[in-house]
Design a protein around this motif. Sequence first.
Motif, PDB file in Angstrom:
ATOM      1  N   VAL A 250       1.067  -1.162  -0.116  1.00  0.00           N
ATOM      2  CA  VAL A 250       0.022   0.092   0.025  1.00  0.00           C
ATOM      3  C   VAL A 250       0.962   1.199  -0.027  1.00  0.00           C
ATOM      4  O   VAL A 250       1.693   1.381   0.795  1.00  0.00           O
ATOM      5  CB  VAL A 250      -0.799   0.047   1.378  1.00  0.00           C
ATOM      6  CG1 VAL A 250      -1.707   1.220   1.186  1.00  0.00           C
ATOM      7  CG2 VAL A 250      -1.756  -1.124   1.414  1.00  0.00           C
ATOM      8  N   SER A 251       0.818   2.316  -0.872  1.00  0.00           N
ATOM      9  CA  SER A 251       1.105   3.528  -0.813  1.00  0.00           C
ATOM     10  C   SER A 251       0.246   4.509  -0.851  1.00  0.00           C
ATOM     11  O   SER A 251      -0.481   4.557  -2.005  1.00  0.00           O
ATOM     12  CB  SER A 251       2.136   3.556  -2.203  1.00  0.00           C
ATOM     13  OG  SER A 251       2.938   4.851  -2.200  1.00  0.00           O
ATOM     14  N   ASP A 252       0.423   5.291  -0.039  1.00  0.00           N
ATOM     15  CA  ASP A 252      -0.778   6.461   0.279  1.00  0.00           C
ATOM     16  C   ASP A 252       0.195   7.635   0.867  1.00  0.00           C
ATOM     17  O   ASP A 252       1.070   7.489   1.604  1.00  0.00           O
ATOM     18  CB  ASP A 252      -1.607   6.078   1.326  1.00  0.00           C
ATOM     19  CG  ASP A 252      -2.750   7.248   1.262  1.00  0.00           C
ATOM     20  OD1 ASP A 252      -3.712   7.080   0.725  1.00  0.00           O
ATOM     21  OD2 ASP A 252      -2.594   7.895   2.153  1.00  0.00           O
ATOM     22  N   ALA A 253       0.024   8.804   0.053  1.00  0.00           N
ATOM     23  CA  ALA A 253       0.808   9.766   0.358  1.00  0.00           C
ATOM     24  C   ALA A 253       0.565  10.436   1.804  1.00  0.00           C
ATOM     25  O   ALA A 253       1.488  10.962   2.389  1.00  0.00           O
ATOM     26  CB  ALA A 253       0.601  11.095  -0.633  1.00  0.00           C
ATOM     27  N   LYS A 254      -0.576  10.221   2.460  1.00  0.00           N
ATOM     28  CA  LYS A 254      -0.973  10.963   3.827  1.00  0.00           C
ATOM     29  C   LYS A 254      -0.603   9.783   4.918  1.00  0.00           C
ATOM     30  O   LYS A 254      -0.027  10.100   6.011  1.00  0.00           O
ATOM     31  CB  LYS A 254      -2.290  11.079   3.748  1.00  0.00           C
ATOM     32  CG  LYS A 254      -2.695  12.404   3.033  1.00  0.00           C
ATOM     33  CD  LYS A 254      -4.318  12.523   3.244  1.00  0.00           C
ATOM     34  CE  LYS A 254      -4.679  13.626   2.294  1.00  0.00           C
ATOM     35  NZ  LYS A 254      -6.144  13.689   2.209  1.00  0.00           N
ATOM     36  N   LEU A 255      -0.640   8.393   4.516  1.00  0.00           N
ATOM     37  CA  LEU A 255      -0.499   7.210   5.322  1.00  0.00           C
ATOM     38  C   LEU A 255       0.593   6.706   5.430  1.00  0.00           C
ATOM     39  O   LEU A 255       1.052   5.724   6.050  1.00  0.00           O
ATOM     40  CB  LEU A 255      -1.880   6.269   5.395  1.00  0.00           C
ATOM     41  CG  LEU A 255      -2.925   7.089   5.561  1.00  0.00           C
ATOM     42  CD1 LEU A 255      -4.066   6.075   5.411  1.00  0.00           C
ATOM     43  CD2 LEU A 255      -3.110   7.388   7.055  1.00  0.00           C
ATOM     44  N   GLY A 256       1.720   6.804   4.021  1.00  0.00           N
ATOM     45  CA  GLY A 256       2.819   6.071   3.932  1.00  0.00           C
ATOM     46  C   GLY A 256       2.681   5.004   3.192  1.00  0.00           C
ATOM     47  O   GLY A 256       1.720   4.585   2.659  1.00  0.00           O
ATOM     48  N   ILE A 257       3.650   3.993   3.339  1.00  0.00           N
ATOM     49  CA  ILE A 257       3.898   2.822   2.777  1.00  0.00           C
ATOM     50  C   ILE A 257       3.672   1.628   3.793  1.00  0.00           C
ATOM     51  O   ILE A 257       4.305   1.666   4.588  1.00  0.00           O
ATOM     52  CB  ILE A 257       5.258   2.721   1.998  1.00  0.00           C
ATOM     53  CG1 ILE A 257       5.229   3.782   0.781  1.00  0.00           C
ATOM     54  CG2 ILE A 257       5.436   1.277   1.510  1.00  0.00           C
ATOM     55  CD1 ILE A 257       6.505   3.715   0.197  1.00  0.00           C
ATOM     56  N   LYS A 258       2.845   0.642   3.277  1.00  0.00           N
ATOM     57  CA  LYS A 258       2.806  -0.453   4.113  1.00  0.00           C
ATOM     58  C   LYS A 258       2.699  -1.850   3.302  1.00  0.00           C
ATOM     59  O   LYS A 258       2.407  -1.670   2.251  1.00  0.00           O
ATOM     60  CB  LYS A 258       1.513  -0.359   5.025  1.00  0.00           C
ATOM     61  CG  LYS A 258       1.264   0.845   5.663  1.00  0.00           C
ATOM     62  CD  LYS A 258       0.104   0.755   6.821  1.00  0.00           C
ATOM     63  CE  LYS A 258      -0.140   1.987   7.755  1.00  0.00           C
ATOM     64  NZ  LYS A 258       0.569   2.839   8.135  1.00  0.00           N
ATOM     65  N   ILE A 259       3.553  -2.768   3.926  1.00  0.00           N
ATOM     66  CA  ILE A 259       3.761  -4.124   3.341  1.00  0.00           C
ATOM     67  C   ILE A 259       2.948  -5.126   4.273  1.00  0.00           C
ATOM     68  O   ILE A 259       3.540  -5.204   5.256  1.00  0.00           O
ATOM     69  CB  ILE A 259       5.196  -4.420   3.168  1.00  0.00           C
ATOM     70  CG1 ILE A 259       5.580  -3.362   2.107  1.00  0.00           C
ATOM     71  CG2 ILE A 259       5.371  -5.650   2.351  1.00  0.00           C
ATOM     72  CD1 ILE A 259       7.254  -3.284   1.892  1.00  0.00           C
TER      73      ILE A 259
END
Length: 140
Positions: free
Chosen positions: A116-125
């Motif tokens: 997941v890549s989201d400008a507000k919430l960051g990157i999550k794997i």
Amino acid sequence: MKRYLIALGLLAAVSAAPLHAQTASPSLAGNYLPSVLATSPAHRDSLMEMLKGQPGLPFWVRALVRQPRYVALASEEVAVKDKRMQLFRACEPRTCETSWIRVLYSEDGKRALLYVSDAKLGIKIFGDPTPEELTFLTRS
């Protein structure tokens, strides 16, 4: 006699088709995530189990199954260490450059990996990908 031969020919054609269909592998390319999640319990369950209770996810990612309101590209088949896998890409409408995901499934759909890549919430794997699997999740 002519009708008999035609009927026999049709019967042979119809009975041969399922044999071919049973031996052919289903295509992992050209599928769309909303459709696969709606029709495959294995894909849906592996993804939902992975996301359940995870904090900091964009709303549209949490709602992937129950409210498929996202832009989804056709899947592509990838080979990871000689294993067939299915890669999906999706994003939030109107913000595709800033909020997007990649989902990599095992051939049977029972194992899901999520980037997941989201400008507000960051990157999550999610899903503990191997280094080889991670290259498919992170590539442009």
